[in-house]
Design a protein around this motif. Structure first.
Motif, PDB file in Angstrom:
ATOM      1  N   ILE A  94       0.817  -1.223   0.000  1.00 54.07           N
ATOM      2  CA  ILE A  94       0.000   0.000   0.000  1.00 54.07           C
ATOM      3  C   ILE A  94       0.849   1.271   0.000  1.00 54.07           C
ATOM      4  O   ILE A  94       0.608   2.186  -0.794  1.00 54.07           O
ATOM      5  CB  ILE A  94      -0.951   0.008   1.214  1.00 54.07           C
ATOM      6  N   TRP A  95       1.829   1.319   0.884  1.00 53.86           N
ATOM      7  CA  TRP A  95       2.530   2.610   1.046  1.00 53.86           C
ATOM      8  C   TRP A  95       3.233   3.085  -0.227  1.00 53.86           C
ATOM      9  O   TRP A  95       3.291   4.300  -0.454  1.00 53.86           O
ATOM     10  CB  TRP A  95       3.514   2.538   2.223  1.00 53.86           C
ATOM     11  N   PRO A  96       3.780   2.205  -1.111  1.00 51.22           N
ATOM     12  CA  PRO A  96       4.446   2.766  -2.292  1.00 51.22           C
ATOM     13  C   PRO A  96       3.493   3.534  -3.221  1.00 51.22           C
ATOM     14  O   PRO A  96       3.944   4.362  -4.013  1.00 51.22           O
ATOM     15  CB  PRO A  96       5.017   1.522  -2.997  1.00 51.22           C
ATOM     16  N   ILE A  97       2.183   3.233  -3.126  1.00 47.96           N
ATOM     17  CA  ILE A  97       1.235   3.889  -4.027  1.00 47.96           C
ATOM     18  C   ILE A  97       0.160   4.647  -3.225  1.00 47.96           C
ATOM     19  O   ILE A  97      -0.979   4.799  -3.679  1.00 47.96           O
ATOM     20  CB  ILE A  97       0.567   2.848  -4.954  1.00 47.96           C
ATOM     21  N   TRP A  98       0.543   5.161  -2.055  1.00 46.52           N
ATOM     22  CA  TRP A  98      -0.434   5.851  -1.215  1.00 46.52           C
ATOM     23  C   TRP A  98      -0.984   7.107  -1.900  1.00 46.52           C
ATOM     24  O   TRP A  98      -2.176   7.438  -1.756  1.00 46.52           O
ATOM     25  CB  TRP A  98       0.196   6.222   0.135  1.00 46.52           C
ATOM     26  N   ALA A  99      -0.132   7.826  -2.659  1.00 47.60           N
ATOM     27  CA  ALA A  99      -0.591   9.049  -3.312  1.00 47.60           C
ATOM     28  C   ALA A  99      -1.648   8.732  -4.370  1.00 47.60           C
ATOM     29  O   ALA A  99      -2.621   9.482  -4.545  1.00 47.60           O
ATOM     30  CB  ALA A  99       0.590   9.784  -3.949  1.00 47.60           C
ATOM     31  N   ALA A 100      -1.489   7.622  -5.076  1.00 44.24           N
ATOM     32  CA  ALA A 100      -2.489   7.220  -6.065  1.00 44.24           C
ATOM     33  C   ALA A 100      -3.806   6.863  -5.386  1.00 44.24           C
ATOM     34  O   ALA A 100      -4.894   7.220  -5.873  1.00 44.24           O
ATOM     35  CB  ALA A 100      -1.970   6.039  -6.880  1.00 44.24           C
ATOM     36  N   THR A 103      -5.527  10.176  -4.151  1.00 44.98           N
ATOM     37  CA  THR A 103      -6.132  10.944  -5.240  1.00 44.98           C
ATOM     38  C   THR A 103      -7.422  10.299  -5.715  1.00 44.98           C
ATOM     39  O   THR A 103      -8.430  10.982  -5.933  1.00 44.98           O
ATOM     40  CB  THR A 103      -5.146  11.078  -6.410  1.00 44.98           C
ATOM     41  N   ALA A 104      -7.407   8.976  -5.876  1.00 42.72           N
ATOM     42  CA  ALA A 104      -8.609   8.283  -6.336  1.00 42.72           C
ATOM     43  C   ALA A 104      -9.713   8.320  -5.290  1.00 42.72           C
ATOM     44  O   ALA A 104     -10.902   8.384  -5.630  1.00 42.72           O
ATOM     45  CB  ALA A 104      -8.263   6.836  -6.694  1.00 42.72           C
ATOM     46  N   ALA A 105      -9.334   8.294  -4.007  1.00 45.23           N
ATOM     47  CA  ALA A 105     -10.338   8.326  -2.939  1.00 45.23           C
ATOM     48  C   ALA A 105     -11.044   9.665  -2.855  1.00 45.23           C
ATOM     49  O   ALA A 105     -12.127   9.767  -2.268  1.00 45.23           O
ATOM     50  CB  ALA A 105      -9.676   7.995  -1.605  1.00 45.23           C
ATOM     51  N   ALA A 106     -10.445  10.721  -3.417  1.00 45.93           N
ATOM     52  CA  ALA A 106     -11.061  12.045  -3.397  1.00 45.93           C
ATOM     53  C   ALA A 106     -12.035  12.248  -4.544  1.00 45.93           C
ATOM     54  O   ALA A 106     -12.577  13.339  -4.708  1.00 45.93           O
ATOM     55  CB  ALA A 106      -9.972  13.129  -3.450  1.00 45.93           C
ATOM     56  N   THR A 141       1.680  -7.514  12.134  1.00 45.06           N
ATOM     57  CA  THR A 141       2.096  -6.122  11.947  1.00 45.06           C
ATOM     58  C   THR A 141       1.964  -5.715  10.486  1.00 45.06           C
ATOM     59  O   THR A 141       1.501  -4.614  10.170  1.00 45.06           O
ATOM     60  CB  THR A 141       3.544  -5.934  12.420  1.00 45.06           C
ATOM     61  N   HIS A 142       2.369  -6.605   9.624  1.00 49.37           N
ATOM     62  CA  HIS A 142       2.307  -6.299   8.193  1.00 49.37           C
ATOM     63  C   HIS A 142       0.872  -6.144   7.709  1.00 49.37           C
ATOM     64  O   HIS A 142       0.518  -5.137   7.077  1.00 49.37           O
ATOM     65  CB  HIS A 142       3.005  -7.424   7.411  1.00 49.37           C
ATOM     66  N   THR A 143       0.021  -7.113   7.985  1.00 48.36           N
ATOM     67  CA  THR A 143      -1.342  -7.099   7.453  1.00 48.36           C
ATOM     68  C   THR A 143      -2.206  -6.013   8.111  1.00 48.36           C
ATOM     69  O   THR A 143      -2.906  -5.257   7.420  1.00 48.36           O
ATOM     70  CB  THR A 143      -2.000  -8.468   7.634  1.00 48.36           C
ATOM     71  N   VAL A 144      -2.137  -5.965   9.435  1.00 46.80           N
ATOM     72  CA  VAL A 144      -2.955  -4.955  10.138  1.00 46.80           C
ATOM     73  C   VAL A 144      -2.452  -3.545   9.828  1.00 46.80           C
ATOM     74  O   VAL A 144      -3.239  -2.616   9.629  1.00 46.80           O
ATOM     75  CB  VAL A 144      -2.964  -5.221  11.650  1.00 46.80           C
ATOM     76  N   GLY A 145      -1.128  -3.402   9.793  1.00 48.06           N
ATOM     77  CA  GLY A 145      -0.565  -2.088   9.500  1.00 48.06           C
ATOM     78  C   GLY A 145      -0.975  -1.577   8.129  1.00 48.06           C
ATOM     79  O   GLY A 145      -1.343  -0.407   7.964  1.00 48.06           O
ATOM     80  N   GLU A 146      -0.950  -2.463   7.128  1.00 52.05           N
ATOM     81  CA  GLU A 146      -1.342  -2.032   5.784  1.00 52.05           C
ATOM     82  C   GLU A 146      -2.835  -1.731   5.721  1.00 52.05           C
ATOM     83  O   GLU A 146      -3.261  -0.807   5.015  1.00 52.05           O
ATOM     84  CB  GLU A 146      -0.971  -3.122   4.779  1.00 52.05           C
ATOM     85  N   ALA A 147      -3.649  -2.500   6.459  1.00 50.03           N
ATOM     86  CA  ALA A 147      -5.093  -2.232   6.487  1.00 50.03           C
ATOM     87  C   ALA A 147      -5.377  -0.864   7.102  1.00 50.03           C
ATOM     88  O   ALA A 147      -6.197  -0.085   6.596  1.00 50.03           O
ATOM     89  CB  ALA A 147      -5.815  -3.335   7.250  1.00 50.03           C
ATOM     90  N   LEU A 148      -4.704  -0.576   8.232  1.00 51.43           N
ATOM     91  CA  LEU A 148      -4.896   0.733   8.874  1.00 51.43           C
ATOM     92  C   LEU A 148      -4.412   1.859   7.974  1.00 51.43           C
ATOM     93  O   LEU A 148      -5.037   2.928   7.899  1.00 51.43           O
ATOM     94  CB  LEU A 148      -4.157   0.765  10.211  1.00 51.43           C
ATOM     95  N   LEU A 149      -3.298   1.625   7.280  1.00 49.92           N
ATOM     96  CA  LEU A 149      -2.780   2.657   6.373  1.00 49.92           C
ATOM     97  C   LEU A 149      -3.769   2.933   5.240  1.00 49.92           C
ATOM     98  O   LEU A 149      -4.027   4.089   4.890  1.00 49.92           O
ATOM     99  CB  LEU A 149      -1.431   2.214   5.796  1.00 49.92           C
ATOM    100  N   PHE A 152      -6.692   4.900   6.566  1.00 44.79           N
ATOM    101  CA  PHE A 152      -6.306   6.285   6.803  1.00 44.79           C
ATOM    102  C   PHE A 152      -6.239   7.070   5.488  1.00 44.79           C
ATOM    103  O   PHE A 152      -6.716   8.207   5.400  1.00 44.79           O
ATOM    104  CB  PHE A 152      -4.955   6.336   7.518  1.00 44.79           C
ATOM    105  N   ILE A 153      -5.650   6.458   4.461  1.00 40.62           N
ATOM    106  CA  ILE A 153      -5.509   7.141   3.169  1.00 40.62           C
ATOM    107  C   ILE A 153      -6.876   7.437   2.557  1.00 40.62           C
ATOM    108  O   ILE A 153      -7.137   8.555   2.082  1.00 40.62           O
ATOM    109  CB  ILE A 153      -4.654   6.305   2.208  1.00 40.62           C
ATOM    110  N   ILE A 154      -7.771   6.434   2.565  1.00 39.61           N
ATOM    111  CA  ILE A 154      -9.111   6.644   1.996  1.00 39.61           C
ATOM    112  C   ILE A 154      -9.876   7.695   2.801  1.00 39.61           C
ATOM    113  O   ILE A 154     -10.561   8.561   2.229  1.00 39.61           O
ATOM    114  CB  ILE A 154      -9.881   5.314   1.935  1.00 39.61           C
ATOM    115  N   GLY A 155      -9.754   7.644   4.125  1.00 37.50           N
ATOM    116  CA  GLY A 155     -10.405   8.654   4.957  1.00 37.50           C
ATOM    117  C   GLY A 155      -9.892  10.051   4.670  1.00 37.50           C
ATOM    118  O   GLY A 155     -10.664  11.017   4.595  1.00 37.50           O
ATOM    119  N   ALA A 156      -8.573  10.158   4.495  1.00 33.30           N
ATOM    120  CA  ALA A 156      -8.000  11.461   4.178  1.00 33.30           C
ATOM    121  C   ALA A 156      -8.497  11.966   2.825  1.00 33.30           C
ATOM    122  O   ALA A 156      -8.779  13.160   2.649  1.00 33.30           O
ATOM    123  CB  ALA A 156      -6.478  11.373   4.182  1.00 33.30           C
ATOM    124  N   GLY A 157      -8.611  11.043   1.846  1.00 29.19           N
ATOM    125  CA  GLY A 157      -9.144  11.446   0.544  1.00 29.19           C
ATOM    126  C   GLY A 157     -10.569  11.934   0.635  1.00 29.19           C
ATOM    127  O   GLY A 157     -10.949  12.925  -0.002  1.00 29.19           O
TER     128      GLY A 157
END
Length: 383
Positions: A94-100, A103-106, A141-149, A152-157
């Motif tokens: 998720i994190w490498p393409i968080w900006a994409a 933007t799509a979530a907005a 940590t990996h799975t839950v962390g990516e889900a939370l990320l 957060f990204i969609i909420g921010a959008g």
């Protein structure tokens, strides 16, 4: 097309957007390569899909993220998916393409974005299951962390899109308020023009009716004067109504201090003996203040013609360094009861106009008749 790209923004805003997109592209390339090297990748140019070309591809996509947000998101996911199939993952999906994702979530397609994200998380959890036996904590940590990320990204959008909509509504509300103010100003101008015209034309018609049989020439002259006043008023009203029919930001020819002489001449033509005394230099008076002064004189003399039965009126306009003082005094008796002119829309409108400029207006009987006095400060009347 994205809602972000449909909005027409000023050139400065568009320039800032390009700078932000460029910064995000560079940041994505640098961090992706750095994390890959830190994760054990031996050569950024080695492997079936080298790290640096992939990072440059992800960064380049961000340069067009506002125009094609969903396409950028899908291509970014495809690139990450291909990399994971052929190389050891650099530390996340998720994190490498968080900006994409942001933007799509907005955009209005946020539900599709959430569904795509959940599908990607499910695949990554299954793909990473081999870690469960070795290190459960790392897997969680990996799975839950990516889900939370992702959440957060969609909420921010969503919040960003809501803020844009709120800004647009504020602009629309502000535009409607300015339009309403302009229409109110035009309504005041219409009232002033109609009231003055009816007063002057009424006097001339009375003169024509009284002299039609005994002095036809005098009656004809009175009718011609009434017609001239009517024609000028119709031209003013046509310009004012045109503003209401078209754009509220249109301009209407406004009376100025140079028009006072012509207005006083019209009043004299009705038989009222009017004297105009201008003191000082009017050149420094702002346009807004000049219109207010003209309208005060117009309303005062119109009331004199309609209500007071006066035969004389004195208009004094004093141009001072910090203000303009207006005084209109007639020898009339005000209303029929002698208590002065009842304050209607005309005087109330003048009081509001002067008060809006920081000035004061008073109207009432004086020993010699009836007086309207106003003071308009120059400092608060700049256009």
């Amino acid at each position: 097309m994205s809602a972000l790209s449909q909005r027409r923004e000023p050139a400065s805003v568009r320039h800032s957007a390009k700078v932000i997109d460029g910064a995000l592209a560079v940041l994505t390339v640098v961090i992706f390569v750095a994390v890959a090297l830190a994760s054990g990748v031996q050569s950024p140019w080695g492997g079936t899909i080298p790290v640096i070309p992939l990072a440059l591809f992800l960064g380049a996509l961000l340069l067009v993220r506002r125009r094609w947000p969903m396409i950028v998101l899908l291509l970014s996911i495809a690139a990450i998916f291909a990399y994971h199939l052929t190389n050891e993952p650099p530390n996340g999906w998720i994190w490498p393409i968080w900006a994409a994702y942001f933007t799509a979530a907005a955009t209005p397609r946020v539900r599709w974005v959430a569904a795509i994200g959940v599908a990607q998380l499910v695949y990554s959890a299954v793909d990473f299951r081999w870690v469960i036996d070795r290190n459960m904590a790392r897997y969680l940590t990996h799975t839950v962390g990516e889900a939370l990320l992702l959440a957060f990204i969609i909420g921010a959008g969503l919040l960003y899109a809501a803020s844009l909509r709120w800004r647009d509504r504020l602009r629309e509300t502000d535009g409607r308020a300015r339009a309403a103010e302009e229409r109110l100003r035009v309504a005041q101008e219409v009232h002033d023009t109609v009231a003055h015209t009816l007063a002057v034309v009424g006097v001339h018609l009375n003169v024509a009716a009284d002299t039609l049989e005994e002095a036809p020439a005098e009656a004809a002259a009175a009718l011609r004067l009434a017609q001239d006043v009517r024609n000028r008023a119709m031209a003013d009203l046509a310009a004012l109504i045109d503003v209401l029919r078209t754009s509220p930001t249109g301009t209407v020819p406004q009376p100025d201090l140079a028009s006072l002489g012509a207005f006083v001449a019209d009043a004299r033509a009705t038989g009222l003996e009017v004297t105009l005394d201008e003191r000082g230099d009017p050149s420094a008076v702002p346009a807004t203040c000049a219109v207010a002064v003209y309208r005060v004189v117009q309303e005062a003399l119109s009331n004199t013609l309609k209500h007071s039965g006066a035969t004389t009126a004195e208009v004094t306009v004093a141009y001072q360094p910090d203000s303009v003082s207006v005084e209109v005094v007639d020898n009339g008796h005000g209303s029929a009861g002698g208590a002065g002119i009842k304050e209607g829309h005309g005087l109330a409108g003048m009081r509001e106009r002067v008060s809006a400029l920081g000035g004061t207006l008073t109207a009432g009987p004086v020993p010699s008749g009836f007086a309207v006095k106003a003071r308009v400060p120059l400092a608060d009347s700049s256009p």
